[in-house]
Write a protein that holds these residues in place. Structure first.
Motif, PDB file in Angstrom:
ATOM      1  N   ILE A  66       0.844  -1.204   0.000  1.00 18.23           N
ATOM      2  CA  ILE A  66       0.000   0.000   0.000  1.00 18.23           C
ATOM      3  C   ILE A  66       0.874   1.247   0.000  1.00 18.23           C
ATOM      4  O   ILE A  66       0.616   2.205  -0.742  1.00 18.23           O
ATOM      5  CB  ILE A  66      -0.958  -0.014   1.211  1.00 18.23           C
ATOM      6  N   LEU A  67       1.918   1.254   0.825  1.00 20.37           N
ATOM      7  CA  LEU A  67       2.836   2.400   0.856  1.00 20.37           C
ATOM      8  C   LEU A  67       3.519   2.612  -0.494  1.00 20.37           C
ATOM      9  O   LEU A  67       3.657   3.757  -0.950  1.00 20.37           O
ATOM     10  CB  LEU A  67       3.897   2.214   1.937  1.00 20.37           C
ATOM     11  N   CYS A  68       3.950   1.528  -1.133  1.00 25.97           N
ATOM     12  CA  CYS A  68       4.607   1.653  -2.437  1.00 25.97           C
ATOM     13  C   CYS A  68       3.668   2.276  -3.470  1.00 25.97           C
ATOM     14  O   CYS A  68       4.054   3.180  -4.214  1.00 25.97           O
ATOM     15  CB  CYS A  68       5.086   0.288  -2.930  1.00 25.97           C
ATOM     16  N   GLY A  69       2.429   1.789  -3.513  1.00 28.75           N
ATOM     17  CA  GLY A  69       1.451   2.356  -4.446  1.00 28.75           C
ATOM     18  C   GLY A  69       1.161   3.814  -4.138  1.00 28.75           C
ATOM     19  O   GLY A  69       1.086   4.657  -5.033  1.00 28.75           O
ATOM     20  N   ALA A  70       1.018   4.126  -2.852  1.00 27.25           N
ATOM     21  CA  ALA A  70       0.725   5.500  -2.450  1.00 27.25           C
ATOM     22  C   ALA A  70       1.869   6.450  -2.784  1.00 27.25           C
ATOM     23  O   ALA A  70       1.643   7.564  -3.277  1.00 27.25           O
ATOM     24  CB  ALA A  70       0.419   5.548  -0.951  1.00 27.25           C
ATOM     25  N   VAL A  71       3.098   6.016  -2.542  1.00 33.53           N
ATOM     26  CA  VAL A  71       4.257   6.868  -2.842  1.00 33.53           C
ATOM     27  C   VAL A  71       4.370   7.098  -4.350  1.00 33.53           C
ATOM     28  O   VAL A  71       4.688   8.205  -4.786  1.00 33.53           O
ATOM     29  CB  VAL A  71       5.545   6.261  -2.260  1.00 33.53           C
ATOM     30  N   ALA A  72       4.078   6.082  -5.147  1.00 30.27           N
ATOM     31  CA  ALA A  72       4.135   6.248  -6.607  1.00 30.27           C
ATOM     32  C   ALA A  72       3.096   7.260  -7.077  1.00 30.27           C
ATOM     33  O   ALA A  72       3.404   8.162  -7.871  1.00 30.27           O
ATOM     34  CB  ALA A  72       3.925   4.905  -7.300  1.00 30.27           C
ATOM     35  N   VAL A  73       1.873   7.153  -6.576  1.00 32.04           N
ATOM     36  CA  VAL A  73       0.810   8.077  -6.982  1.00 32.04           C
ATOM     37  C   VAL A  73       1.108   9.483  -6.467  1.00 32.04           C
ATOM     38  O   VAL A  73       0.988  10.472  -7.202  1.00 32.04           O
ATOM     39  CB  VAL A  73      -0.566   7.580  -6.477  1.00 32.04           C
ATOM     40  N   TYR A  74       1.540   9.589  -5.210  1.00 40.49           N
ATOM     41  CA  TYR A  74       1.851  10.885  -4.620  1.00 40.49           C
ATOM     42  C   TYR A  74       3.024  11.542  -5.350  1.00 40.49           C
ATOM     43  O   TYR A  74       2.996  12.748  -5.629  1.00 40.49           O
ATOM     44  CB  TYR A  74       2.173  10.715  -3.135  1.00 40.49           C
ATOM     45  N   GLY A  75       4.038  10.760  -5.678  1.00 38.05           N
ATOM     46  CA  GLY A  75       5.179  11.289  -6.422  1.00 38.05           C
ATOM     47  C   GLY A  75       4.774  11.841  -7.769  1.00 38.05           C
ATOM     48  O   GLY A  75       5.239  12.903  -8.196  1.00 38.05           O
ATOM     49  N   HIS A  76       3.879  11.137  -8.444  1.00 36.19           N
ATOM     50  CA  HIS A  76       3.386  11.621  -9.736  1.00 36.19           C
ATOM     51  C   HIS A  76       2.633  12.935  -9.567  1.00 36.19           C
ATOM     52  O   HIS A  76       2.775  13.859 -10.362  1.00 36.19           O
ATOM     53  CB  HIS A  76       2.483  10.574 -10.387  1.00 36.19           C
ATOM     54  N   GLN A  77       1.811  13.035  -8.519  1.00 38.95           N
ATOM     55  CA  GLN A  77       1.047  14.259  -8.286  1.00 38.95           C
ATOM     56  C   GLN A  77       1.956  15.442  -7.983  1.00 38.95           C
ATOM     57  O   GLN A  77       1.692  16.561  -8.418  1.00 38.95           O
ATOM     58  CB  GLN A  77       0.038  14.042  -7.148  1.00 38.95           C
ATOM     59  N   ILE A  78       3.032  15.207  -7.236  1.00 34.40           N
ATOM     60  CA  ILE A  78       3.989  16.285  -6.959  1.00 34.40           C
ATOM     61  C   ILE A  78       4.628  16.756  -8.258  1.00 34.40           C
ATOM     62  O   ILE A  78       4.743  17.961  -8.511  1.00 34.40           O
ATOM     63  CB  ILE A  78       5.069  15.815  -5.959  1.00 34.40           C
ATOM     64  N   PHE A  79       5.064  15.821  -9.084  1.00 36.60           N
ATOM     65  CA  PHE A  79       5.682  16.160 -10.366  1.00 36.60           C
ATOM     66  C   PHE A  79       4.704  16.943 -11.240  1.00 36.60           C
ATOM     67  O   PHE A  79       5.061  17.967 -11.827  1.00 36.60           O
ATOM     68  CB  PHE A  79       6.123  14.870 -11.071  1.00 36.60           C
ATOM     69  N   LYS A  80       3.472  16.484 -11.318  1.00 33.62           N
ATOM     70  CA  LYS A  80       2.448  17.139 -12.134  1.00 33.62           C
ATOM     71  C   LYS A  80       2.158  18.550 -11.618  1.00 33.62           C
ATOM     72  O   LYS A  80       2.062  19.504 -12.401  1.00 33.62           O
ATOM     73  CB  LYS A  80       1.176  16.284 -12.105  1.00 33.62           C
ATOM     74  N   SER A  81       2.041  18.704 -10.303  1.00 35.47           N
ATOM     75  CA  SER A  81       1.771  20.022  -9.722  1.00 35.47           C
ATOM     76  C   SER A  81       2.926  20.985  -9.945  1.00 35.47           C
ATOM     77  O   SER A  81       2.709  22.170 -10.218  1.00 35.47           O
ATOM     78  CB  SER A  81       1.492  19.888  -8.227  1.00 35.47           C
TER      79      SER A  81
END
Length: 94
Positions: A66-81
């Motif tokens: 769950i942490l791995c999936g969350a970090v991947a999605v969160y990392g993408h959102q930071i990059f996009k923002s």
């Protein structure tokens, strides 16, 4: 909670899972038939299954997935923002 604290919670062997989830999320985002709302669920499910495959089945391993999936999605959102903020700043400077 700081970003570095979350990274410390993930087993270093699983950073490949985070990277793979990031790529999977990108591919799913480019697929027209996959609704945006479902990407986080698909990536997290993949991360859990991949983590169980690597480390075996236990509650701790499921949490790692769950942490791995969350970090991947969160990392993408930071990059996009960050990219959007840069584009807005460039438009304002014109």
């Amino acid at each position: 909670m700081e970003w570095s604290t979350i990274i410390q919670l993930i087993d270093p062997k699983l950073f490949i899972v985070v990277a793979t989830c990031w790529v999977l999320g990108y591919i799913l985002k480019q697929t027209p038939r996959v609704p945006n709302w479902s990407i986080v669920f698909l990536v997290t499910t993949f991360a859990i299954v991949f983590t169980i495959w690597m480390l075996g089945n236990s509650p701790e391993v499921i949490l790692q997935g769950i942490l791995c999936g969350a970090v991947a999605v969160y990392g993408h959102q930071i990059f996009k923002s960050a990219k959007q903020a840069k584009d807005i700043a460039e438009d304002d400077s014109k």
